[in-house]
Design an enzyme around this catalytic site. Structure first.
Site, PDB file in Angstrom:
ATOM      1  N   ASP A 176     -10.383  -1.714  11.418  1.00 37.35           N
ATOM      2  CA  ASP A 176      -9.980  -1.820  10.013  1.00 37.35           C
ATOM      3  C   ASP A 176      -8.776  -0.889   9.801  1.00 37.35           C
ATOM      4  OD1 ASP A 176      -9.682  -1.890   7.275  1.00 37.35           O
ATOM      5  OD2 ASP A 176     -11.803  -1.623   6.823  1.00 37.35           O
ATOM      6  N   ILE A 177      -7.588  -1.481   9.636  1.00 38.73           N
ATOM      7  CA  ILE A 177      -6.371  -0.700   9.426  1.00 38.73           C
ATOM      8  C   ILE A 177      -6.233  -0.422   7.933  1.00 38.73           C
ATOM      9  CG2 ILE A 177      -3.878  -0.589   9.759  1.00 38.73           C
ATOM     10  CD1 ILE A 177      -4.127  -2.632  11.983  1.00 38.73           C
ATOM     11  N   GLY A 178      -6.396   0.831   7.555  1.00 38.18           N
ATOM     12  CA  GLY A 178      -6.382   1.200   6.141  1.00 38.18           C
ATOM     13  C   GLY A 178      -7.750   0.987   5.534  1.00 38.18           C
ATOM     14  N   GLY A 180      -9.842   2.636   3.712  1.00 38.03           N
ATOM     15  CA  GLY A 180     -10.282   3.125   2.416  1.00 38.03           C
ATOM     16  C   GLY A 180     -11.572   3.914   2.518  1.00 38.03           C
ATOM     17  N   CYS A 357      -0.247  -3.912 -14.267  1.00 35.58           N
ATOM     18  CA  CYS A 357      -0.482  -4.690 -13.051  1.00 35.58           C
ATOM     19  C   CYS A 357      -1.279  -5.959 -13.364  1.00 35.58           C
ATOM     20  CB  CYS A 357      -1.202  -3.842 -12.017  1.00 35.58           C
ATOM     21  SG  CYS A 357      -0.165  -2.565 -11.264  1.00 35.58           S
TER      22      CYS A 357
END
Length: 386
Positions: A176-178, A180, A357
């Site tokens: 899992d890249i990033g 959290g 947003c």
């Protein structure tokens, strides 16, 4: 001020009709917006200088003057949505922001050294704050509202959708890249029997996740993605690519390619923009996500050339509007507990961030994509799940 009882009831500023004021009134009128009008999306002006700041600094001036209390709106989300749908941002092109655009185009603002800045500025605000705003798993990305009625349901539906798109099986090793706070990793381990390695640039996130999931086969690393070089059956990246920057897109894909086993799948979940240009909103860049940049479809396509086959591309950007509004509702409800610590300026900044947003997603100015990528392609084709 703060909490769900937010109000815009202040003494209206009585402005003089300078040429800039008249031009602003005309532009707003073309979007169905009035100054000191009665609609929830109308601007309530409280101080002088707002038109001058908007024409000089564009969205940066609009956001900063809101945070300073120079104007209000009952529904900033609807205001921003109308501004974008009317394309007013294309009619106001401030010369003061040329340098910002040039920096974004020519400089690598997401180097290995600078990559840690967003963790310190944004993600390390405090786990208690994010726990009050997010779902129980602390999932700080778009939910999937197809059959969901609550934020928790929408986030679990998104996590399960990712697991099914990746075809997870017990015993697989997943990167899992990033990562959290570990929402995907914990869900995948609990429901699909996989083991996961997650990398993050936030010390607060990594420490929280280690303490939260001691009994699961999960490893949380404080590490830059560029330093990864080991094999995985599957790779996922949910809401991290927005911090990579166009100068590093190819490098990012090369890292994923070298770490993914043959016949493996890589799911990339990212916010994206409609135009191919290295430019980020200057207010968001300055106050919320330093050095961030949204990719276009074309930029991602260029980055995966001759590395991956694009097996699937799924856009559910409209769901981010509902997710942000749910976060905002939680933020408003929890604000009294953070008011003394964080203060009025933070309240206005964070409220503007969430609602602006939401308005941008509502206007379809920005998108949310899930890409399924494969080395060499899936034999006999990939079958989408939903």
């Amino acid at each position: 001020m703060g909490s769900a009882e937010y109000t815009t009831e202040r003494t209206p500023y009585i402005y003089h009709h300078s040429s800039l004021h008249r031009l602003l009134l005309d532009l707003l009128a073309s979007a169905g917006i009035e100054v000191n009008g009665s609609h929830p999306w109308d601007i309530q002006l409280h101080a002088s200088g707002v038109p001058e700041r908007i024409f000089a600094e564009g969205s940066l001036g609009l956001g900063e003057s809101y945070v300073a209390g120079a104007w209000d709106a009952e529904r900033p989300d609807e205001l921003i949505c109308r501004l974008l749908q009317a394309r007013l941002h294309e009619k106001v092109r401030p010369s003061r922001l040329i340098f910002h655009a040039l920096k974004a185009r020519w400089l690598n603002r997401q180097t290995s050294k600078r990559a840690w800045q967003v963790g310190e500025v944004h993600y390390d605000l405090g786990n208690d704050f994010y726990a009050a705003m997010l779902d129980p798993r602390m999932t700080y990305t778009c939910g999937y509202w197809h059959n969901a009625t609550t934020l928790e349901q929408a986030q679990e539906a998104k996590l399960d959708l990712v697991c099914r798109k990746l075809g997870l099986k017990p015993g697989m090793r997943v990167l899992d890249i990033g990562c959290g706070w570990g929402s995907f990793m914990s869900y995948a381990a609990e429901h699909y029997g996989v083991e996961c390695v997650g990398v993050t640039i936030s010390r607060e996130q990594a420490e929280w996740a280690r303490q939260r999931y001691p009994g699961l086969p999960l490893e949380f690393r404080l590490q830059d993605y560029r330093d990864l070089n080991e094999p995985f059956d599957r790779i996922v990246s949910i809401g991290m690519f927005e911090h990579v920057g166009h100068k590093n897109y190819r490098t990012y894909m090369e890292v994923a390619h070298r770490c993914l086993k043959e016949q493996g799948l890589f799911l990339l979940h990212t916010i994206g923009k409609n135009l191919r240009r290295p430019h980020t909103d200057p207010w968001i860049d300055k106050y919320i996500f330093p050095n961030g940049e949204l990719p276009s479809i074309g930029q991602i396509g260029d980055a995966v050339d001759n590395l991956f086959v694009v097996e699937d591309l799924h856009n559910f950007g409209a769901d981010y509007d509902q997710t942000l509004m749910a976060w905002h509702a939680n933020f408003e409800q929890a604000w009294p507990g953070f008011r003394d610590e964080l203060g009025e300026r933070f309240y206005r900044m964070w409220r503007y961030y969430l609602l602006a947003c939401a308005g941008a997603f509502r206007a379809r100015e920005i998108q949310l994509w899930q890409w399924v990528l494969a080395k060499g392609g899936v034999d006999q084709g990939y079958r989408r799940v939903s």
